[in-house]
Design a protein around this motif. Structure first.
Motif, mmCIF file in Angstrom:
data_model
loop_
_atom_site.group_PDB
_atom_site.id
_atom_site.type_symbol
_atom_site.label_atom_id
_atom_site.label_comp_id
_atom_site.label_asym_id
_atom_site.label_seq_id
_atom_site.Cartn_x
_atom_site.Cartn_y
_atom_site.Cartn_z
ATOM 1 N N ASP A 155 26.512 88.674 -0.632
ATOM 2 C CA ASP A 155 26.932 87.878 0.532
ATOM 3 C C ASP A 155 25.751 87.159 1.193
ATOM 4 O O ASP A 155 25.904 86.582 2.283
ATOM 5 C CB ASP A 155 27.605 88.783 1.568
ATOM 6 C CG ASP A 155 28.954 89.295 1.096
ATOM 7 O OD1 ASP A 155 29.538 88.673 0.188
ATOM 8 O OD2 ASP A 155 29.412 90.329 1.618
ATOM 9 N N ASP A 156 24.583 87.206 0.562
ATOM 10 C CA ASP A 156 23.381 86.498 1.044
ATOM 11 C C ASP A 156 22.888 87.017 2.391
ATOM 12 O O ASP A 156 22.318 86.250 3.184
ATOM 13 C CB ASP A 156 23.624 84.985 1.133
ATOM 14 C CG ASP A 156 23.808 84.341 -0.237
ATOM 15 O OD1 ASP A 156 23.160 84.816 -1.195
ATOM 16 O OD2 ASP A 156 24.585 83.385 -0.352
ATOM 17 N N THR A 157 23.093 88.283 2.678
ATOM 18 C CA THR A 157 22.528 88.830 3.911
ATOM 19 C C THR A 157 21.030 89.075 3.774
ATOM 20 O O THR A 157 20.313 89.138 4.772
ATOM 21 C CB THR A 157 23.226 90.155 4.294
ATOM 22 O OG1 THR A 157 23.061 91.097 3.225
ATOM 23 C CG2 THR A 157 24.703 89.934 4.552
ATOM 24 N N PHE A 158 20.544 89.233 2.560
ATOM 25 C CA PHE A 158 19.105 89.354 2.297
ATOM 26 C C PHE A 158 18.836 88.950 0.854
ATOM 27 O O PHE A 158 19.749 88.901 0.026
ATOM 28 C CB PHE A 158 18.603 90.786 2.562
ATOM 29 C CG PHE A 158 19.340 91.852 1.786
ATOM 30 C CD1 PHE A 158 18.977 92.168 0.483
ATOM 31 C CD2 PHE A 158 20.395 92.540 2.374
ATOM 32 C CE1 PHE A 158 19.662 93.151 -0.223
ATOM 33 C CE2 PHE A 158 21.079 93.528 1.678
ATOM 34 C CZ PHE A 158 20.712 93.831 0.378
ATOM 35 N N ALA A 159 17.582 88.636 0.581
ATOM 36 C CA ALA A 159 17.142 88.336 -0.777
ATOM 37 C C ALA A 159 16.488 89.584 -1.365
ATOM 38 O O ALA A 159 16.025 90.455 -0.629
ATOM 39 C CB ALA A 159 16.160 87.169 -0.782
ATOM 40 N N LEU A 160 16.462 89.665 -2.690
ATOM 41 C CA LEU A 160 15.845 90.801 -3.369
ATOM 42 C C LEU A 160 14.730 90.334 -4.292
ATOM 43 O O LEU A 160 14.854 89.326 -4.979
ATOM 44 C CB LEU A 160 16.882 91.566 -4.191
ATOM 45 C CG LEU A 160 17.669 92.660 -3.487
ATOM 46 C CD1 LEU A 160 18.739 93.208 -4.427
ATOM 47 C CD2 LEU A 160 16.756 93.771 -3.018
ATOM 48 N N PHE A 161 13.675 91.100 -4.299
ATOM 49 C CA PHE A 161 12.525 90.838 -5.156
ATOM 50 C C PHE A 161 12.121 92.207 -5.729
ATOM 51 O O PHE A 161 11.643 93.057 -4.992
ATOM 52 C CB PHE A 161 11.414 90.224 -4.288
ATOM 53 C CG PHE A 161 10.046 90.183 -4.901
ATOM 54 C CD1 PHE A 161 9.863 89.726 -6.187
ATOM 55 C CD2 PHE A 161 8.924 90.611 -4.182
ATOM 56 C CE1 PHE A 161 8.591 89.689 -6.735
ATOM 57 C CE2 PHE A 161 7.660 90.561 -4.729
ATOM 58 C CZ PHE A 161 7.488 90.099 -6.006
ATOM 59 N N ASN A 162 12.441 92.491 -6.981
ATOM 60 C CA ASN A 162 13.076 91.662 -8.007
ATOM 61 C C ASN A 162 14.603 91.604 -7.810
ATOM 62 O O ASN A 162 15.187 92.540 -7.291
ATOM 63 C CB ASN A 162 12.804 92.241 -9.396
ATOM 64 C CG ASN A 162 11.363 92.172 -9.803
ATOM 65 O OD1 ASN A 162 10.682 91.186 -9.553
ATOM 66 N ND2 ASN A 162 10.883 93.227 -10.425
ATOM 67 N N PRO A 163 15.247 90.525 -8.310
ATOM 68 C CA PRO A 163 16.692 90.394 -8.153
ATOM 69 C C PRO A 163 17.442 91.283 -9.145
ATOM 70 O O PRO A 163 16.866 91.764 -10.122
ATOM 71 C CB PRO A 163 16.924 88.911 -8.462
ATOM 72 C CG PRO A 163 15.826 88.550 -9.404
ATOM 73 C CD PRO A 163 14.642 89.350 -8.957
ATOM 74 N N PRO A 164 18.739 91.504 -8.919
ATOM 75 C CA PRO A 164 19.520 92.348 -9.844
ATOM 76 C C PRO A 164 19.513 91.846 -11.281
ATOM 77 O O PRO A 164 19.656 92.637 -12.208
ATOM 78 C CB PRO A 164 20.936 92.284 -9.245
ATOM 79 C CG PRO A 164 20.726 92.017 -7.807
ATOM 80 C CD PRO A 164 19.525 91.122 -7.746
ATOM 81 N N GLU A 165 19.318 90.545 -11.470
ATOM 82 C CA GLU A 165 19.315 90.009 -12.838
ATOM 83 C C GLU A 165 18.220 90.629 -13.707
ATOM 84 O O GLU A 165 18.316 90.628 -14.932
ATOM 85 C CB GLU A 165 19.121 88.483 -12.794
ATOM 86 C CG GLU A 165 20.294 87.719 -12.206
ATOM 87 C CD GLU A 165 20.265 87.668 -10.687
ATOM 88 O OE1 GLU A 165 21.125 87.004 -10.101
ATOM 89 O OE2 GLU A 165 19.379 88.307 -10.074
ATOM 90 N N SER A 166 17.194 91.174 -13.063
ATOM 91 C CA SER A 166 16.100 91.759 -13.844
ATOM 92 C C SER A 166 16.537 92.992 -14.607
ATOM 93 O O SER A 166 15.834 93.445 -15.516
ATOM 94 C CB SER A 166 14.927 92.114 -12.924
ATOM 95 O OG SER A 166 15.316 93.080 -11.960
ATOM 96 N N ILE A 167 17.720 93.530 -14.289
ATOM 97 C CA ILE A 167 18.220 94.697 -15.016
ATOM 98 C C ILE A 167 18.466 94.359 -16.489
ATOM 99 O O ILE A 167 18.429 95.240 -17.360
ATOM 100 C CB ILE A 167 19.511 95.234 -14.351
ATOM 101 C CG1 ILE A 167 19.802 96.659 -14.809
ATOM 102 C CG2 ILE A 167 20.696 94.328 -14.632
ATOM 103 C CD1 ILE A 167 20.960 97.298 -14.068
ATOM 104 N N ILE A 168 18.691 93.084 -16.781
ATOM 105 C CA ILE A 168 18.908 92.662 -18.168
ATOM 106 C C ILE A 168 17.692 93.005 -19.016
ATOM 107 O O ILE A 168 17.806 93.494 -20.147
ATOM 108 C CB ILE A 168 19.209 91.153 -18.239
ATOM 109 C CG1 ILE A 168 20.525 90.854 -17.511
ATOM 110 C CG2 ILE A 168 19.282 90.668 -19.681
ATOM 111 C CD1 ILE A 168 20.800 89.370 -17.327
ATOM 112 N N LEU A 169 16.499 92.756 -18.475
ATOM 113 C CA LEU A 169 15.280 93.030 -19.219
ATOM 114 C C LEU A 169 14.924 94.511 -19.201
ATOM 115 O O LEU A 169 14.174 94.976 -20.060
ATOM 116 C CB LEU A 169 14.119 92.211 -18.631
ATOM 117 C CG LEU A 169 14.281 90.701 -18.686
ATOM 118 C CD1 LEU A 169 13.077 90.022 -18.042
ATOM 119 C CD2 LEU A 169 14.440 90.222 -20.114
ATOM 120 N N GLN A 170 15.439 95.263 -18.227
ATOM 121 C CA GLN A 170 15.127 96.691 -18.142
ATOM 122 C C GLN A 170 15.790 97.473 -19.266
ATOM 123 O O GLN A 170 15.274 98.490 -19.714
ATOM 124 C CB GLN A 170 15.595 97.234 -16.789
ATOM 125 C CG GLN A 170 15.222 98.681 -16.538
ATOM 126 C CD GLN A 170 13.725 98.864 -16.395
ATOM 127 O OE1 GLN A 170 13.067 98.101 -15.713
ATOM 128 N NE2 GLN A 170 13.204 99.875 -17.057
#
Length: 322
Positions: A155-170
């Protein structure tokens, strides 16, 4: 591995200066600052709109509070040191940044995101905690904490660093996917294929193991960490037997998601090295790694393990230029 940041970006230079040598990461701390500055600007541009953000900066108008929060379990020494280092690097890159540290033990969420003591909410969160674990975590009352956290992010209440998309590489089976697409000869460009052929050990999904040729293969849990449950197996026809296994002393201390699946790679015999460590001279093996800042390769790091499958027992080895 995020907890190799300090060794790669800082300690490697300390060692090089101590012995009066150059090192390969000499410009990498500047690269880290540039990356953090770019990330900082991108988050605020997305929040206010690029034109408004640029206008605020140009007119030296003070921005509303935009806390960039860094978090980990403060009593885990390695995570705490790494998180503090990265927070200070952001402050160096962006002196105007409102940087704050919150222990995971003290973090809360509400309908507006991550509330802070002064009544504001986090604009961005850096968390030194695996996304694949956060997803399933619950509150003491049994509420789906991980799901609620990710809903707030969506819902864009905050940004994430690293973003959830990084789970693909994990997920280690990502390497199996890359290699499977490489074998199709239709997905990657010729330069991409050359890179994969040179640098990626042939990698396979668990379901493909029975169709492989006989030989030695390394078996890894797709969510494994610190060498946990890594085995080398000898495949003979439809059967396989254990050839080598990583025995981990602190098994219960390794924080990772339980894996129901494994992946396989061709077993490649490593070169042996002799290295002086704090308790004398040992034979062992090197692991080289490189940090990625977005799509840009940056600092390199080296670990030395007396064991062929490296884990938490590995030593940090500075890299110097002859």
């Amino acid at each position: 591995t995020p907890c190799f940041l300090i060794e790669s970006y800082y300690a490697n230079g300390v060692a090089a200066n101590y012995v009066g040598r150059k090192h390969p990461n000499i410009e990498c701390r500047k690269e880290l600052h540039t990356f953090l500055k770019r990330m900082y600007d991108a988050v605020l541009s997305a929040k206010y709109g690029r034109n408004q953000y640029e206008s605020m900066r140009a007119n030296r108008e003070s921005l509303p509070k935009n806390p960039f929060v860094f978090s980990c379990f403060h009593d885990y020494f390695e995570d705490y040191g790494t998180t503090q280092f990265l927070m200070k690097e952001l402050k160096t890159a962006c002196p105007e940044a409102d940087t704050r540290f919150i222990s995971f033990y003290d973090m809360k969420i509400d309908d507006e995101g991550i509330p802070l003591e002064d009544g504001s909410h986090a604009t961005l969160l850096y968390r030194l905690h695996p996304m694949e674990l956060l997803i399933d975590e619950q509150t003491p009352d049994g509420e789906p904490l991980g799901e609620m956290f990710l809903d707030l992010y969506e819902d864009d209440t905050f940004a994430l660093f690293n973003p959830p998309e990084s789970i693909i590489l994990q997920n280690k089976s990502f390497m199996s996917l890359v290699y499977a697409l490489y074998l199709t000869d239709q997905f990657f460009t010729k330069p991409d294929r050359d890179i994969i052929e040179k640098y990626l050990a042939p990698s396979y999904f668990e379901n493909d193991f029975s169709a492989l040729d006989d030989g030695l293969y390394i078996q890894k849990e797709i969510w494994g960490r610190e060498g946990r449950h890594v085995q080398v197996v000898q495949k003979r026809g439809d059967t396989s037997e254990l050839y080598m296994e990583k025995l981990v002393d602190n098994y219960d201390d390794i924080v990772c998601r339980d894996s129901k699946k494994v992946m396989y790679q061709d077993f490649i015999q490593q070169k042996r090295f002799t290295h002086t460590v704090d308790c004398g001279v040992k034979d062992g093996f090197l692991t080289l790694s490189s940090f990625m800042l977005g799509d840009q390769a940056s600092a390199v790091g080296c670990r030395f393990s007396p064991e062929e499958i490296a884990g938490t027992e590995a030593y940090f080895v500075p890299l110097l230029i002859e």
